[in-house]
Design a protein around this motif. Structure first.
Motif, mmCIF file in Angstrom:
data_model
loop_
_atom_site.group_PDB
_atom_site.id
_atom_site.type_symbol
_atom_site.label_atom_id
_atom_site.label_comp_id
_atom_site.label_asym_id
_atom_site.label_seq_id
_atom_site.Cartn_x
_atom_site.Cartn_y
_atom_site.Cartn_z
ATOM 1 N N PRO A 1 14.434 -41.429 75.062
ATOM 2 C CA PRO A 1 14.039 -42.105 76.314
ATOM 3 C C PRO A 1 12.531 -42.236 76.501
ATOM 4 C CG PRO A 1 15.671 -40.374 76.723
ATOM 5 C CD PRO A 1 15.178 -40.191 75.329
ATOM 6 N N PHE A 2 11.740 -41.437 75.766
ATOM 7 C CA PHE A 2 10.303 -41.415 76.004
ATOM 8 C C PHE A 2 9.534 -42.489 75.234
ATOM 9 C CE2 PHE A 2 11.797 -37.200 77.073
ATOM 10 C CZ PHE A 2 11.118 -36.926 78.248
ATOM 11 N N ILE A 3 10.161 -43.102 74.228
ATOM 12 C CA ILE A 3 9.456 -44.057 73.392
ATOM 13 C C ILE A 3 9.005 -45.272 74.193
ATOM 14 C CG2 ILE A 3 11.642 -45.113 72.660
ATOM 15 C CD1 ILE A 3 8.418 -44.877 70.586
ATOM 16 N N ASP A 4 9.796 -45.685 75.191
ATOM 17 C CA ASP A 4 9.417 -46.840 76.002
ATOM 18 C C ASP A 4 8.766 -46.426 77.326
ATOM 19 O OD1 ASP A 4 10.199 -49.110 74.417
ATOM 20 O OD2 ASP A 4 12.271 -48.491 74.738
ATOM 21 N N ARG A 5 8.565 -45.128 77.519
ATOM 22 C CA ARG A 5 7.871 -44.651 78.716
ATOM 23 C C ARG A 5 6.441 -44.236 78.397
ATOM 24 N NH1 ARG A 5 12.450 -40.731 81.608
ATOM 25 N NH2 ARG A 5 14.081 -42.320 81.829
ATOM 26 N N MET A 6 6.283 -43.478 77.309
ATOM 27 C CA MET A 6 4.966 -42.946 76.964
ATOM 28 C C MET A 6 4.215 -43.833 75.986
ATOM 29 S SD MET A 6 5.923 -38.888 76.578
ATOM 30 C CE MET A 6 4.218 -38.453 76.266
ATOM 31 N N GLY A 7 4.926 -44.628 75.208
ATOM 32 C CA GLY A 7 4.264 -45.482 74.239
ATOM 33 C C GLY A 7 4.276 -44.892 72.846
ATOM 34 N N ARG A 8 4.048 -45.762 71.859
ATOM 35 C CA ARG A 8 4.123 -45.349 70.449
ATOM 36 C C ARG A 8 2.944 -44.474 70.058
ATOM 37 N NH1 ARG A 8 7.887 -48.774 72.479
ATOM 38 N NH2 ARG A 8 8.473 -50.512 71.125
ATOM 39 N N ARG A 9 1.735 -44.886 70.431
ATOM 40 C CA ARG A 9 0.535 -44.234 69.919
ATOM 41 C C ARG A 9 0.408 -42.785 70.374
ATOM 42 N NH1 ARG A 9 -4.750 -47.641 70.534
ATOM 43 N NH2 ARG A 9 -4.332 -47.276 72.733
ATOM 44 N N ILE A 10 0.650 -42.518 71.646
ATOM 45 C CA ILE A 10 0.499 -41.153 72.151
ATOM 46 C C ILE A 10 1.546 -40.228 71.534
ATOM 47 C CG2 ILE A 10 1.967 -41.479 74.195
ATOM 48 C CD1 ILE A 10 -1.308 -39.443 73.983
ATOM 49 N N LEU A 11 2.760 -40.746 71.300
ATOM 50 C CA LEU A 11 3.790 -39.939 70.664
ATOM 51 C C LEU A 11 3.422 -39.639 69.211
ATOM 52 C CD1 LEU A 11 7.116 -41.497 72.031
ATOM 53 C CD2 LEU A 11 6.096 -39.306 72.630
ATOM 54 N N LEU A 12 2.818 -40.607 68.528
ATOM 55 C CA LEU A 12 2.375 -40.369 67.154
ATOM 56 C C LEU A 12 1.310 -39.280 67.101
ATOM 57 C CD1 LEU A 12 2.154 -44.056 65.850
ATOM 58 C CD2 LEU A 12 3.641 -42.276 64.918
ATOM 59 N N VAL A 13 0.381 -39.306 68.044
ATOM 60 C CA VAL A 13 -0.690 -38.303 68.075
ATOM 61 C C VAL A 13 -0.122 -36.907 68.291
ATOM 62 C CG1 VAL A 13 -2.670 -37.472 69.406
ATOM 63 C CG2 VAL A 13 -2.493 -39.897 68.820
ATOM 64 N N PHE A 14 0.730 -36.756 69.303
ATOM 65 C CA PHE A 14 1.311 -35.433 69.571
ATOM 66 C C PHE A 14 2.220 -34.981 68.428
ATOM 67 C CE2 PHE A 14 0.416 -36.356 74.167
ATOM 68 C CZ PHE A 14 -0.440 -35.279 74.352
ATOM 69 N N SER A 15 2.898 -35.938 67.805
ATOM 70 C CA SER A 15 3.752 -35.625 66.668
ATOM 71 C C SER A 15 2.934 -35.047 65.520
ATOM 72 C CB SER A 15 4.486 -36.885 66.208
ATOM 73 O OG SER A 15 5.157 -36.675 64.982
ATOM 74 N N ALA A 16 1.815 -35.698 65.191
ATOM 75 C CA ALA A 16 0.973 -35.232 64.088
ATOM 76 C C ALA A 16 0.366 -33.862 64.388
ATOM 77 C CB ALA A 16 -0.134 -36.250 63.816
ATOM 78 N N ILE A 17 -0.015 -33.626 65.641
ATOM 79 C CA ILE A 17 -0.563 -32.319 66.028
ATOM 80 C C ILE A 17 0.485 -31.226 65.823
ATOM 81 C CG2 ILE A 17 -1.368 -30.920 67.968
ATOM 82 C CD1 ILE A 17 -2.689 -33.470 69.077
ATOM 83 N N GLY A 18 1.717 -31.482 66.302
ATOM 84 C CA GLY A 18 2.786 -30.494 66.164
ATOM 85 C C GLY A 18 3.137 -30.206 64.721
ATOM 86 N N MET A 19 3.196 -31.250 63.885
ATOM 87 C CA MET A 19 3.507 -31.059 62.466
ATOM 88 C C MET A 19 2.396 -30.289 61.771
ATOM 89 S SD MET A 19 5.348 -34.547 61.117
ATOM 90 C CE MET A 19 3.948 -35.604 61.443
#
Length: 382
Positions: free
Chosen positions: A234-252
């Motif tokens: 549900p968050f992909i169309d709420r938060m946007g692609r770029r911010i999710l990619l950034v947080f994803s890379a930080i977590g990984m």
């Protein structure tokens, strides 16, 4: 390409047949050459699916939910991984392979009742059929409900249709930029070690020396993969692609660094698990999987269908996907060699370093596509 000649739906229907044949060859093969042939066909079909499915989703989805629909692809892939972990733990490989035939059969039956992409139909001059297809996808009662959207699609197709794709077209800045960004996203996805970790999960847990049964730990990872995909959708169309990619890379990056620390301490401790750290490998892998499925797992495939212009989508997507699976092959093939050269801790720090670079790539290079039409996205690069 089959996708451009027979349509997105037609190509998916066609690919189900060799996929069924491939699983039969693997299950019933009597010599190694038959097994190689079956495995090659499966890999070929999966590579084609990754292109066609994401293009099809990008073209049929409403702009406001395109990201959510795009997440259906990685969710089903994750479900397939979990299925493999669970069923593979209890069935001999021949029976397990035969059981896999149900999936291409289900694909063929399901796609038989689904319309073709309206954008593809408009490109072939079939406006009336395209209108009916769009009406079906939108659940519209009358044609008037989808007339404006169909007209927008028509303008979009007219701007890109009628262009015979040449090598020179692939070098145009409006094509090169989105193609390189798409490849960059998949590059950092592969260099995060995703396929290595999924392929070698049992071996990884066995090498940790943890008290947790490797098969059970692997199934737990598979469950986390599916659940994390479902939660993040549900968050992909709420938060946007770029911010999710950034947080994803930080977590990984953090999770892989922690896994590297575990193996480093284990090696320094004469290959004995450091006291009170037996939980760290499973926790690190779950953190990695959660982070992956919030960004760098599904979003590169989604954006592949969004970024590349329609008139070169088949050729450019095929090029990007081919390079992606070649990298996947290299990563899996060289994992054990890397582990011998760098040590297990060095391998995980190697993956972590690429995740760190992936943070800046996502923030500074990747455009935001949330809520934009395909026409608006492609205008970014013109």
């Amino acid at each position: 390409m089959a996708m451009n000649r027979f349509g997105r739906r037609g190509a998916l229907l066609f690919l189900a047949i060799p996929c069924i044949v491939a699983w039969l060859l693997i299950a019933l093969g009597t010599n190694v050459n038959v097994l190689y042939t079956g495995r090659f066909l499966v890999g070929f079909c999966v590579g084609c699916y990754t292109i066609i499915v994401n293009v099809y989703i990008a073209e049929i989805a409403e702009d406001k939910i395109r990201g959510m629909l795009g997440f259906m692809f990685p969710i089903l892939i994750s479900s397939g991984v979990l299925y493999t972990y669970v069923v593979g733990a209890f069935l001999p490989w021949q029976y397990f392979t035969l059981a896999n035939i149900i999936f291409p059969v289900a694909l063929f039956v399901g796609m038989y009742f689904v319309p073709e992409s309206p954008i593809y139909l408009l490109g072939k001059g079939k406006k009336k059929i395209a209108g009916k297809a769009l009406q079906w996808f939108r659940g519209a009662v009358t044609f008037d409900n989808i007339e404006n959207e169909l007209q927008q699609m028509q303008h979009f197709v007219e701007d890109t249709a009628g262009k015979k794709v040449s090598f020179k077209d692939l070098l145009a800045p409006a094509v090169v930029k989105p193609t390189l960004i798409s490849f960059g996203l998949l590059f950092f996805q592969q260099l995060s070690g995703v396929n290595v970790i999924l392929f070698y999960t049992v071996d990884i847990f066995r090498s940790t020396g943890s008290d947790i049964d490797p098969s059970i730990a692997t199934i737990i990872v598979g469950v986390v993969v599916v659940v994390s995909c479902l939660i993040s959708t549900p968050f992909i169309d709420r938060m946007g692609r770029r911010i999710l990619l950034v947080f994803s890379a930080i977590g990984m990056c953090i999770s892989l660094a922690a896994m590297g620390i575990f193996f480093y301490l284990k090696e320094r401790n004469n290959d004995v698990i450091p006291e009170n750290l037996g939980w760290l490998p499973l926790a690190s892998l779950m953190g990695y999987i959660l982070s992956l499925n919030w960004g760098y797992g599904p979003i590169p495939w989604l954006m592949l269908g969004e970024l590349i212009p329609t008139h070169v989508k088949g050729s450019a997507s095929a090029l990007v996907t081919t390079l992606n699976w070649f990298m996947c092959f290299l990563m899996i093939k060289t994992f054990e060699h890397l582990a011998m050269q760098l040590g297990m801790y060095g391998v995980y720090w190697f993956f972590s370093s690429f995740c760190f670079v992936g943070i800046f790539f996502a923030y500074f290079i990747v455009p935001e596509t949330r809520g934009k039409t395909l026409e608006e996205i492609q205008a970014i690069f013109k």
